[in-house]
Write a protein that holds these residues in place. Structure first.
Motif, PDB file in Angstrom:
ATOM      1  N   VAL A   1       0.833  -1.208   0.000  1.00  0.00           N
ATOM      2  CA  VAL A   1       0.000   0.000   0.000  1.00  0.00           C
ATOM      3  C   VAL A   1       0.867   1.258   0.000  1.00  0.00           C
ATOM      4  CG1 VAL A   1      -1.586   1.361   1.414  1.00  0.00           C
ATOM      5  CG2 VAL A   1      -2.036  -1.055   1.013  1.00  0.00           C
ATOM      6  N   LEU A   2       1.900   1.280   0.839  1.00  0.00           N
ATOM      7  CA  LEU A   2       2.744   2.468   0.928  1.00  0.00           C
ATOM      8  C   LEU A   2       3.509   2.722  -0.362  1.00  0.00           C
ATOM      9  CD1 LEU A   2       4.147   2.269   4.551  1.00  0.00           C
ATOM     10  CD2 LEU A   2       2.388   3.790   3.657  1.00  0.00           C
TER      11      LEU A   2
ATOM     12  N   LYS B   1       2.399   2.156  -3.258  1.00  0.00           N
ATOM     13  CA  LYS B   1       1.399   2.334  -4.315  1.00  0.00           C
ATOM     14  C   LYS B   1       1.389   1.147  -5.276  1.00  0.00           C
ATOM     15  CE  LYS B   1       1.808   7.298  -3.916  1.00  0.00           C
ATOM     16  NZ  LYS B   1       2.825   7.257  -2.852  1.00  0.00           N
TER      17      LYS B   1
ATOM     18  N   TRP C   1      14.821  -3.759   8.036  1.00  0.00           N
ATOM     19  CA  TRP C   1      13.839  -2.764   8.451  1.00  0.00           C
ATOM     20  C   TRP C   1      14.161  -1.373   7.907  1.00  0.00           C
ATOM     21  CZ3 TRP C   1       9.134  -2.345  10.163  1.00  0.00           C
ATOM     22  CH2 TRP C   1       8.722  -1.153  10.743  1.00  0.00           C
ATOM     23  N   LYS C   2      15.377  -0.909   8.198  1.00  0.00           N
ATOM     24  CA  LYS C   2      15.682   0.467   7.810  1.00  0.00           C
ATOM     25  C   LYS C   2      15.817   0.583   6.294  1.00  0.00           C
ATOM     26  CE  LYS C   2      20.699   1.374   8.024  1.00  0.00           C
ATOM     27  NZ  LYS C   2      21.189  -0.008   7.878  1.00  0.00           N
ATOM     28  N   GLU C   3      16.314  -0.461   5.645  1.00  0.00           N
ATOM     29  CA  GLU C   3      16.461  -0.430   4.194  1.00  0.00           C
ATOM     30  C   GLU C   3      15.094  -0.375   3.501  1.00  0.00           C
ATOM     31  OE1 GLU C   3      18.187  -2.357   6.158  1.00  0.00           O
ATOM     32  OE2 GLU C   3      20.274  -1.863   5.768  1.00  0.00           O
TER      33      GLU C   3
ATOM     34  N   LYS D   1      12.293   0.645   4.744  1.00  0.00           N
ATOM     35  CA  LYS D   1      11.630   1.913   5.043  1.00  0.00           C
ATOM     36  C   LYS D   1      12.158   3.005   4.114  1.00  0.00           C
ATOM     37  CE  LYS D   1      12.416   3.949   9.038  1.00  0.00           C
ATOM     38  NZ  LYS D   1      12.323   4.153  10.469  1.00  0.00           N
ATOM     39  N   LEU D   2      13.467   3.074   4.000  1.00  0.00           N
ATOM     40  CA  LEU D   2      14.090   4.078   3.150  1.00  0.00           C
ATOM     41  C   LEU D   2      13.677   3.871   1.689  1.00  0.00           C
ATOM     42  CD1 LEU D   2      16.023   6.421   2.960  1.00  0.00           C
ATOM     43  CD2 LEU D   2      17.916   4.819   2.784  1.00  0.00           C
TER      44      LEU D   2
ATOM     45  N   SER E   1      11.002   2.510   0.518  1.00  0.00           N
ATOM     46  CA  SER E   1       9.602   2.850   0.278  1.00  0.00           C
ATOM     47  C   SER E   1       9.375   4.352   0.341  1.00  0.00           C
ATOM     48  CB  SER E   1       8.702   2.170   1.318  1.00  0.00           C
ATOM     49  OG  SER E   1       9.009   0.807   1.390  1.00  0.00           O
ATOM     50  N   PHE E   2      10.140   5.022   1.180  1.00  0.00           N
ATOM     51  CA  PHE E   2       9.928   6.462   1.337  1.00  0.00           C
ATOM     52  C   PHE E   2      10.657   7.269   0.269  1.00  0.00           C
ATOM     53  CE2 PHE E   2      11.413  10.525   3.305  1.00  0.00           C
ATOM     54  CZ  PHE E   2      10.191  11.177   3.235  1.00  0.00           C
ATOM     55  N   ASP E   3      11.914   6.956   0.039  1.00  0.00           N
ATOM     56  CA  ASP E   3      12.713   7.766  -0.873  1.00  0.00           C
ATOM     57  C   ASP E   3      13.708   6.878  -1.622  1.00  0.00           C
ATOM     58  OD1 ASP E   3      14.103   9.724  -2.174  1.00  0.00           O
ATOM     59  OD2 ASP E   3      14.288  11.036  -0.438  1.00  0.00           O
TER      60      ASP E   3
ATOM     61  N   ASP F   1      15.286   7.202  -4.529  1.00  0.00           N
ATOM     62  CA  ASP F   1      16.508   7.815  -5.061  1.00  0.00           C
ATOM     63  C   ASP F   1      17.560   8.011  -3.985  1.00  0.00           C
ATOM     64  OD1 ASP F   1      15.425   7.857  -7.496  1.00  0.00           O
ATOM     65  OD2 ASP F   1      15.260  10.032  -7.700  1.00  0.00           O
ATOM     66  N   PHE F   2      17.114   8.465  -2.834  1.00  0.00           N
ATOM     67  CA  PHE F   2      18.056   8.708  -1.745  1.00  0.00           C
ATOM     68  C   PHE F   2      18.727   7.405  -1.321  1.00  0.00           C
ATOM     69  CE2 PHE F   2      19.295   9.777   2.644  1.00  0.00           C
ATOM     70  CZ  PHE F   2      19.967  10.967   2.406  1.00  0.00           C
TER      71      PHE F   2
ATOM     72  N   ALA G   1      19.315   4.888  -3.186  1.00  0.00           N
ATOM     73  CA  ALA G   1      20.316   4.527  -4.195  1.00  0.00           C
ATOM     74  C   ALA G   1      21.576   5.373  -4.023  1.00  0.00           C
ATOM     75  CB  ALA G   1      19.739   4.723  -5.592  1.00  0.00           C
TER      76      ALA G   1
ATOM     77  N   LEU H   1       5.421   3.674  11.135  1.00  0.00           N
ATOM     78  CA  LEU H   1       5.471   2.489  10.281  1.00  0.00           C
ATOM     79  C   LEU H   1       5.412   1.200  11.100  1.00  0.00           C
ATOM     80  CD1 LEU H   1       5.793   1.316   7.434  1.00  0.00           C
ATOM     81  CD2 LEU H   1       8.260   1.434   7.752  1.00  0.00           C
TER      82      LEU H   1
END
Lengths: 373, 248, 379
Positions: C34-35, C37, C161-163, C165-166, C168-170, C172-173, C175, C226
């Motif tokens: 869902v997050l 899309k 977890w942190k990977e 989250k990152l 899904s959120f951003d 490009d960042f 990468a 999250l």
């Protein structure tokens, strides 16, 4: 007409109807709405049956079509809350309505002879058994006439609102300022999609409706950027999948609807991989070629820029030029070889010099490349 | 000759067969505040993305301190366009800023107290401390930009790339951002900013690259930012090619 | 059917346990779907699994659940890879690619299904159960299998977890700071496919997408974190599984898969309506109070303008004059008086005799501050 011909005719009518409305559906990025509608009309049919109590009534189609429009409305309503994304809104609404449909069918299975499998999967082979008889005269399968009406409806709609559809598909803002209500176009198009889905799924099953609505337009979209061409190609691809699907299915004695959907996929794969210029192979190849071509022009431009300057010996010296192009050594050598091969440049006093021909080639291509917009 | 932080040579980027950037040669010296300026579609964002390896160029080479990007990425900070992420994502300011430490942490290792401390410091730097635990969707445009800036600060890089950091922010935030950028510069960092407001270029920056698919000119603002050069930059792309013909 | 039977009835307990595992798996991975899309990926994968199930049956020749699920997984996985290829190598939009692949794979699955049905003596009956799911046929063996699947899908989510989250959120960042987004994408998508396939048996092809989306959508409304969202999403998924099973076992003929979907969707609707902060009703109430506050503020503004235009700033004016300055609010005299009284209580306005009103020095100062600060960015 013999049953074989009848089945194919029905399939072609379905294919054309679906491909027509499908073009606008995929351009508006609402392909999955077709998927949603093809599921939720089940609930529409069941509810309409409770009211009408007649499984053969054409009013069922209207009930189902209304449910399609309700689906669109519900998805839009959830969208507007901005609490979820559009895809999640679709994915929330249609399994819900579909589940309600299945629950009703199962609970009242005794009173409705509605086979969920048949609804979803469809079996075109049975279409000729349901005849339209007027005054005791058998004038052909019922589905054929229904689909004919649907096709005419689709053609009429698109012919009448072509301009508005085009405008509101590509520029919603402009359409609204020119006074074409995007909401009207949206709902009328989705109603058309609903009616087409319902009528078609009665004949061929939900999955083929989706395959025909999304598949051929997507293939056409791959081939052309022109809307008119896209519509014609979409129809053509729809017909090809329908006819080939029928014969393959007959050959292997398997489901006709499923085979037609499979043919859509095969057609897609062929076009996607092999079509000149845009296909997978062509782009893979051209990416490599492009690299050489750009490098070639880059090298020539490099010569043009440095020829006659004080740094010429360093920048264009046959041994030192590598240090200024920043390519891999082997690649640089290859490009220089190509340039010399084509007589675009020559070596004089160990310095790379451009020829008249090379100058002309570099500049004309340079303009050509950068001037594409 | 000055030591360059970034060296771009003969870089061409193609998108759908059309060159977005053509034959880019660009040197970015150390310790400057540089603006990349050009009309819409000039390839400003693409230039940054290509330098950072997000877009793969067809030809050309980019080096950072003479080395490959991969080996230097811990010294490189990035502020993407604000619109590039979903601000309704379930996370808060502190969490987003902490993401700036992920690069140093590497795979799997979780951020701890030290990383939290760094993030808090950065949040304080951009005046967002009262909002540290706020959900990011409840921030104004300017505040969102500050969050991204704080995340980049946490990266503690030597060069920063920022994609339109002034887009849609209020005057107050704009001032705060530029103050911060100057501070970074004074600490010897290099800052590269995609910028669209021509009027503020001489006031904010000391170095400018004029771009319109090709580099029109790059250098100190007082030398490069001339009417003549700007006209060259903002005329149509095809006209720009006559520049090359002049040389002949 | 009483709740206590959940603990005594063996079949029911097995089914409930299975539902809990399913809830955890689909709730967790659904959150990411869902997050990111990619909500409809579940719909696509579950349909695309059909040819895999059939091919697996054709090759193995038996209805061994594990092998069928493996086939389903491979088909679903290949379908997502194909969509990725189409999406990155052509101009075709994500939703068109999704729809085409879904229809084609499912259509091909039907071809195989009809082909299998023609094979004499083939022990194929029940293959189509995968289409609509059959929770009641779940055995203890299946539950253990589901438990293993749950462990192997949740573990990577915790580890990365942190990977995730990152990513899904951003994207490009992620990468740029050195995480291989291609690999992370592939891992997360693979886990999603596993989650969908794990649910096929209980809720079926057509309804599995709901198990991915609805719990996550519900959870999102209750929290902005999250981790909490994933936990809530798992709970919602598990609860609807259990409740759905209970309902279906207490109402004759009630199909389990669909009723689970109905329950989980109702949870989503309730969440969207009533959740604090994000819920629609909460929003309506907040809007109402904001409007009220706004009108009080505007009345104070009227007083301020009057004060500015008068040589004595604290000269009282009657209600009529104050109403004249009523910029766009169109308050009746009665309402105006109500607002003035509110201001009086907070000491920003003062009432003089004969119903005349004026701003107080405090009110004046407050308005000056607001007008000269220009409504800065900070709240």
């Amino acid at each position: 007409m013999n049953p074989q011909l009848e089945i194919q005719t029905i399939a072609i009518l379905v294919a054309i109807s679906c491909s027509l409305s499908g073009v606008f559906l995929i351009l508006r990025q609402m392909a999955m709405m077709a998927d949603a509608i093809s599921h939720t009309i089940l609930l529409g049919i069941v509810l309409a049956f409770f009211v009408i109590q007649d499984l053969s009534s054409p009013l069922l189609i209207i009930g189902a079509a209304i449910m399609g429009t309700i689906t669109v409305f519900l998805v839009e309503t959830i969208n507007k809350t901005k609490l979820v994304n559009e895809d999640a809104a679709i994915g929330l609404i249609f399994p819900f309505l579909f589940s309600l449909g299945i629950i009703l069918v199962t609970l009242y299975a005794g009173s409705i002879h509605l086979d969920v499998d048949a609804v979803l999967l469809g079996e075109l082979a049975f279409a000729p058994f349901n005849r339209l008889i007027i005054n005791g005269v058998d004038i052909g399968p019922k589905s054929l006439y229904i689909m004919l009406v649907i096709l005419i409806l689709n053609i009429l709609y698109i012919a009448l609102f072509y301009k508005e559809l085009k405008l509101s598909t590509f520029d919603v803002g402009l359409a609204a300022t020119l006074g074409f209500s995007p909401v009207f176009i949206h709902y009328s198009l989705m109603s058309l999609v609903s009616i087409t889905s319902v009528a078609a799924f009665d004949a061929v099953g939900a999955i083929l409706v989706l395959a025909f609505m999304v598949g051929p337009p997507t293939i056409a979209y791959l081939v052309t950027d022109n809307l008119t061409k896209m519509i014609w190609l979409s129809v053509l691809f729809g017909i090809i999948s329908a006819i080939s699907g029928y014969w393959v299915a007959t050959w292997f004695d398997v489901t006709i609807a499923g085979t037609m959907a499979t043919m859509v996929g095969i057609l897609f794969a062929i076009v996607f991989i092999f079509i000149p210029e845009r296909g997978l192979i062509a782009t893979m190849h051209s990416k490599k070629e492009q690299k050489y071509e750009f490098a070639l022009i880059s090298l020539l431009m490099h010569i043009i820029n440095h020829q006659g300057t004080p740094r010429e010996i360093e920048e264009l010296g046959i041994d030192t030029i590598k240090n200024h192009l920043y390519w891999e050594e082997k690649f640089t050598e290859e490009i220089i070889d190509r340039v010399l091969d084509k007589n675009y440049a020559y070596i004089e006093d160990n310095i790379l010099k451009i020829s008249e021909e090379g100058k002309k080639f570099a500049l004309s291509n340079y303009y050509h490349i950068v001037d594409l917009d | 000759m000055k030591n360059y932080v970034v060296n771009v040579n003969d870089m061409t980027v193609v998108y759908h067969k059309k060159p977005v950037l053509w034959d880019i040669d660009l040197q970015i010296p150390s310790g400057i505040l540089m603006a990349i300026v050009g009309p819409n579609g000039a390839g400003k964002s693409t230039l940054i993305k290509a330098m950072l390896g997000l877009v793969k160029p067809v030809t050309g080479k980019v080096t950072f301190w003479g080395e490959s990007y991969e080996s230097q990425r811990k010294r490189i900070g990035y502020v993407p366009q604000r619109g590039s992420v979903d601000w309704d994502f379930p996370t808060d300011v502190l969490d987003v800023v902490t993401m700036g430490t992920y690069g140093q942490l590497g795979w799997i290792k979780r951020p701890g107290e030290k990383e939290r401390e760094l993030a808090i410091q950065a949040i304080e730097k951009v005046d967002m401390l009262p909002f540290a635990n706020r959900q990011i969707s409840q921030l104004s445009g300017g505040q969102q930009q500050r969050v991204f800036l704080a995340r980049a600060l946490v990266q503690d890089a030597d060069i920063y790339f920022m994609d339109e950091p002034f887009q849609g922010v209020d005057a107050k935030t704009e001032k705060a951002i530029i103050k911060l950028l100057e501070e970074l510069k004074n600490r010897g960092k290099t800052v590269v900013v995609v910028h669209h407001d021509l009027q503020t270029v001489p006031e904010y920056f000391d170095w400018v690259t004029l771009l319109n698919r090709v580099v029109i000119e790059s250098g100190p603002v007082e030398k490069v930012f001339t009417d003549e050069n700007l006209r060259k930059t903002y005329r149509s792309t095809s006209e720009n090619l006559y520049r090359k013909r002049d040389v002949m | 059917m009483a709740l206590s039977e959940l603990f005594t009835d063996y079949t029911l307990r097995t089914v409930a346990l299975g539902s809990i595992f399913l809830g955890i798996v689909s709730g967790t991975l659904g959150t990411y779907a869902v997050l990111r899309k990619q909500s409809l990926i579940g719909d696509m994968v579950s349909h695309a699994a059909l040819p895999g199930i059939c091919l697996s049956f054709l090759i193995i020749g038996s209805k061994n659940t594990e092998w069928l699920l493996l086939g389903a997984f491979l088909a679903g996985w290949i379908a997502t890879i194909i969509i990725n290829i189409i999406h990155t190598h052509s101009k075709i939009k994500y939703d068109s690619a999704l729809g085409t692949v879904l229809a084609v794979f499912f259509g091909f699955g039907l071809v195989l299904l009809t082909y299998i049905q023609k094979i004499p003596n083939a022990n194929q009956a029940g293959l189509e159960n995968f289409l609509f799911g059959q929770v009641s046929t779940i055995l203890q063996r299946d539950v253990i299998f589901m438990g293993i699947v749950a462990v192997f899908t949740i573990l990577p989510v915790i580890l990365f977890w942190k990977e995730f989250k990152l990513l899904s959120f951003d994207h490009d960042f992620a990468a740029i700071i050195g995480f291989s987004t291609n690999k992370l994408d592939l891992l997360l998508t693979t886990l999603m496919v596993i989650a969908v396939i794990a649910g096929l048996q209980s809720v079926g092809v057509v309804l599995m997408s709901a198990m991915l989306i609805a719990p996550a959508v519900s959870a999102r409304q209750w929290t902005d974190k999250l981790s909490v969202m994933i936990v809530l999403s798992s709970i919602f998924g598990a609860v609807s599984g259990v409740v759905g099973t209970l309902i279906s076992s207490s109402i004759p003929k009630m199909p389990t898969g669909p009723i689970i979907v109905v329950v989980v969707t109702i949870i989503a609707f309730i969440s969207m309506l009533f959740a604090p902060n994000r819920g629609l009703i909460w929003k309506k109430v907040r809007d109402y109070y904001n409007k009220k506050e706004l009108s009080t503020h505007m009345v104070l503004n009227n007083l301020y303008i009057l004060a500015k235009n008068h040589e004595d700033p604290f000269h009282p004016h009657d209600l009529e004059t104050i109403c004249l300055y009523n910029n766009g609010l169109r308050l009746s005299k009665r309402m105006m008086k109500k607002e003035l009284n509110k201001l009086k209580i907070s000491g920003l306005a003062k009432e003089y005799e004969e119903g005349n009103w004026a701003i107080t020095p405090e009110g004046f100062k407050k308005m000056e501050e607001i007008h000269f600060e220009g409504g800065g960015d900070m709240e």
